[in-house]
Design a protein around this motif. Structure first.
Motif, PDB file in Angstrom:
ATOM      1  N   LYS A  93      -7.985   1.827   5.114  1.00 49.49           N
ATOM      2  CA  LYS A  93      -6.758   2.218   4.428  1.00 49.49           C
ATOM      3  C   LYS A  93      -7.080   2.559   2.980  1.00 49.49           C
ATOM      4  O   LYS A  93      -7.708   1.760   2.280  1.00 49.49           O
ATOM      5  CB  LYS A  93      -5.733   1.089   4.480  1.00 49.49           C
ATOM      6  CG  LYS A  93      -5.162   0.850   5.861  1.00 49.49           C
ATOM      7  CD  LYS A  93      -4.140  -0.276   5.848  1.00 49.49           C
ATOM      8  CE  LYS A  93      -4.819  -1.623   5.773  1.00 49.49           C
ATOM      9  NZ  LYS A  93      -3.879  -2.746   5.974  1.00 49.49           N
TER      10      LYS A  93
ATOM     11  N   SER B 230      -5.097   2.711   0.464  1.00 54.59           N
ATOM     12  CA  SER B 230      -4.402   1.785  -0.422  1.00 54.59           C
ATOM     13  C   SER B 230      -3.844   0.639   0.426  1.00 54.59           C
ATOM     14  O   SER B 230      -2.873   0.822   1.148  1.00 54.59           O
ATOM     15  CB  SER B 230      -3.274   2.529  -1.153  1.00 54.59           C
ATOM     16  OG  SER B 230      -2.548   1.662  -1.978  1.00 54.59           O
ATOM     17  N   ASP B 231      -4.467  -0.519   0.330  1.00 58.39           N
ATOM     18  CA  ASP B 231      -4.054  -1.665   1.129  1.00 58.39           C
ATOM     19  C   ASP B 231      -2.988  -2.466   0.377  1.00 58.39           C
ATOM     20  O   ASP B 231      -2.885  -2.400  -0.856  1.00 58.39           O
ATOM     21  CB  ASP B 231      -5.265  -2.562   1.397  1.00 58.39           C
ATOM     22  CG  ASP B 231      -5.028  -3.570   2.500  1.00 58.39           C
ATOM     23  OD1 ASP B 231      -3.971  -3.501   3.160  1.00 58.39           O
ATOM     24  OD2 ASP B 231      -5.910  -4.432   2.703  1.00 58.39           O
ATOM     25  N   ASP B 232      -2.175  -3.232   1.130  1.00 53.71           N
ATOM     26  CA  ASP B 232      -1.277  -4.179   0.477  1.00 53.71           C
ATOM     27  C   ASP B 232      -2.115  -5.134  -0.370  1.00 53.71           C
ATOM     28  O   ASP B 232      -3.231  -5.513   0.021  1.00 53.71           O
ATOM     29  CB  ASP B 232      -0.497  -4.999   1.508  1.00 53.71           C
ATOM     30  CG  ASP B 232       0.344  -4.128   2.431  1.00 53.71           C
ATOM     31  OD1 ASP B 232       0.694  -3.004   2.039  1.00 53.71           O
ATOM     32  OD2 ASP B 232       0.652  -4.586   3.545  1.00 53.71           O
TER      33      ASP B 232
ATOM     34  N   GLU C 248      -7.528   4.043  -5.786  1.00 52.50           N
ATOM     35  CA  GLU C 248      -7.027   4.259  -4.439  1.00 52.50           C
ATOM     36  C   GLU C 248      -6.086   5.455  -4.367  1.00 52.50           C
ATOM     37  O   GLU C 248      -5.109   5.457  -3.630  1.00 52.50           O
ATOM     38  CB  GLU C 248      -6.323   2.978  -3.957  1.00 52.50           C
ATOM     39  CG  GLU C 248      -7.282   1.805  -3.902  1.00 52.50           C
ATOM     40  CD  GLU C 248      -6.655   0.506  -3.432  1.00 52.50           C
ATOM     41  OE1 GLU C 248      -7.405  -0.352  -2.939  1.00 52.50           O
ATOM     42  OE2 GLU C 248      -5.431   0.359  -3.564  1.00 52.50           O
TER      43      GLU C 248
ATOM     44  N   GLY D 149       0.835  -1.192   0.000  1.00 58.69           N
ATOM     45  CA  GLY D 149       0.000   0.000   0.000  1.00 58.69           C
ATOM     46  C   GLY D 149       0.870   1.241   0.000  1.00 58.69           C
ATOM     47  O   GLY D 149       2.086   1.183   0.226  1.00 58.69           O
TER      48      GLY D 149
ATOM     49  N   GLY E 269      -6.708  -7.221  -0.012  1.00 57.52           N
ATOM     50  CA  GLY E 269      -6.353  -5.985  -0.704  1.00 57.52           C
ATOM     51  C   GLY E 269      -6.445  -6.137  -2.205  1.00 57.52           C
ATOM     52  O   GLY E 269      -6.882  -5.219  -2.911  1.00 57.52           O
TER      53      GLY E 269
ATOM     54  N   SER F 162       5.197  -3.987   2.488  1.00 54.33           N
ATOM     55  CA  SER F 162       4.098  -4.934   2.370  1.00 54.33           C
ATOM     56  C   SER F 162       4.063  -5.888   3.556  1.00 54.33           C
ATOM     57  O   SER F 162       5.071  -6.495   3.922  1.00 54.33           O
ATOM     58  CB  SER F 162       4.211  -5.736   1.072  1.00 54.33           C
ATOM     59  OG  SER F 162       3.134  -6.649   0.987  1.00 54.33           O
TER      60      SER F 162
ATOM     61  N   ARG G 298      -4.958   0.345  -8.145  1.00 55.50           N
ATOM     62  CA  ARG G 298      -4.445   1.590  -7.557  1.00 55.50           C
ATOM     63  C   ARG G 298      -5.115   2.822  -8.151  1.00 55.50           C
ATOM     64  O   ARG G 298      -5.135   3.887  -7.510  1.00 55.50           O
ATOM     65  CB  ARG G 298      -2.928   1.664  -7.723  1.00 55.50           C
ATOM     66  CG  ARG G 298      -2.136   0.558  -7.015  1.00 55.50           C
ATOM     67  CD  ARG G 298      -2.560   0.364  -5.572  1.00 55.50           C
ATOM     68  NE  ARG G 298      -1.724  -0.632  -4.881  1.00 55.50           N
ATOM     69  CZ  ARG G 298      -2.116  -1.294  -3.808  1.00 55.50           C
ATOM     70  NH1 ARG G 298      -3.332  -1.104  -3.303  1.00 55.50           N
ATOM     71  NH2 ARG G 298      -1.304  -2.171  -3.224  1.00 55.50           N
TER      72      ARG G 298
END
Length: 275
Positions: free
Chosen positions: A262, A264-266, A249, A12, A213, A17, A246
């Protein structure tokens, strides 16, 4: 035997990560791990980027050396190994860790037994596994339905300006308890909460394992259904799908509408083929 077709592990925004992916072709094993994001009041493993990073890394290392047996056997050995690793690192018994600070992770492991023609799965929420047999649509391996709407909870807490970490710590204090939820951690009793499944399979079958994610492409953003995601993974490659993910995000202002803690998550995924 299995063959690695493609893989990706994308952190993210601004993060290391806390996801891990692994494949052991000789043993017919593949796995994905998603370390639970830190909400701890006190760091347990301060030399690592995060506690979640450390726990996911230890889980991955142990899986690379865990023996055979059923998914339950593997889970029991993994949990025991994690308990020992945590106690070595913290130099104290796990009973000294506040329940809400206990490290945990989501996990899915799959094993292909060519001799019996079976594909077995074992997992703790919340990773997703899709299977596509030759000439058929991809289907998701069944997993328990959560009684908690995480997106609705995120919308509420973000809108209220609540102390999110404190709320999540209270929830995590209930991990691996009958009145709580099952997750990979250091509790031997968690084995009874392992989600297991077995199905027949043949060479040429492909399996896509992914963390939540990555699965946002389906579950949160609705860009694909399961078969559409599988087809896109094969056609465009997993890295290309990360690029599309992405694109949704980039703006934290969308966190409340989407219900995400979040922006942008992993995101990690692994595509393998049975051989």
């Amino acid at each position: 035997m299995i063959r690695l077709v493609d893989s990706v592990n994308d952190p993210g925004k601004g993060r290391n990560s806390e996801d891990r992916i692994g494949c052991d072709p000789r043993r017919g094993l593949a796995w994905v791990i998603d370390g639970a994001t830190d909400v701890c009041a006190t760091r347990l493993f301060p030399d690592a980027p995060t506690d979640a990073f450390w726990f996911a890394e230890q889980t991955d290392r142990l899986l690379r050396h865990t023996g055979g047996g059923t998914p339950l056997d593997m889970a029991a050995a993994l949990i025991q190994g994690l308990r020992e690793a945590v106690e070595r690192q913290t130099e104290s018994p796990v009973s000294a860790i506040p329940p809400g600070d206990m490290p945990s992770a989501a996990l899915t492991v799959t094993r292909w037994n060519r001799a019996s023609g079976t594909l077995s799965f074992g997992g703790f929420p919340d990773c997703t596994t899709l299977v596509r047999r030759p000439g058929a649509d991809a289907i998701a391996i069944p997993k328990p339905v959560s009684d908690k709407d995480e997106q609705a909870q995120a919308r509420r807490l973000l809108s209220d300006g609540s102390d999110i970490n404190a709320t999540l710590r209270r929830q995590r204090a209930r991990m691996n308890r009958p009145d709580g939820y099952w997750v990979l951690s250091v509790h031997a009793e968690a084995v009874v909460g392992l989600n297991t499944h077995e199905t027949s399979a043949e060479p040429g079958t492909r399996v896509l394992l992914c963390t939540d994610g990555f699965y946002r492409l389906v579950e949160m953003y609705g860009l694909y259904d399961d078969d559409g995601l599988f087809q896109a993974a094969e056609r465009e490659g997993l890295a290309s799908l990360i690029g599309r993910l992405r694109g949704f995000e980039a703006d934290a202002a969308d966190d409340i509408p989407f219900g995400r803690f979040k922006t942008s998550d992993d995101a990690a995924a692994l595509l393998v083929e049975l051989t």
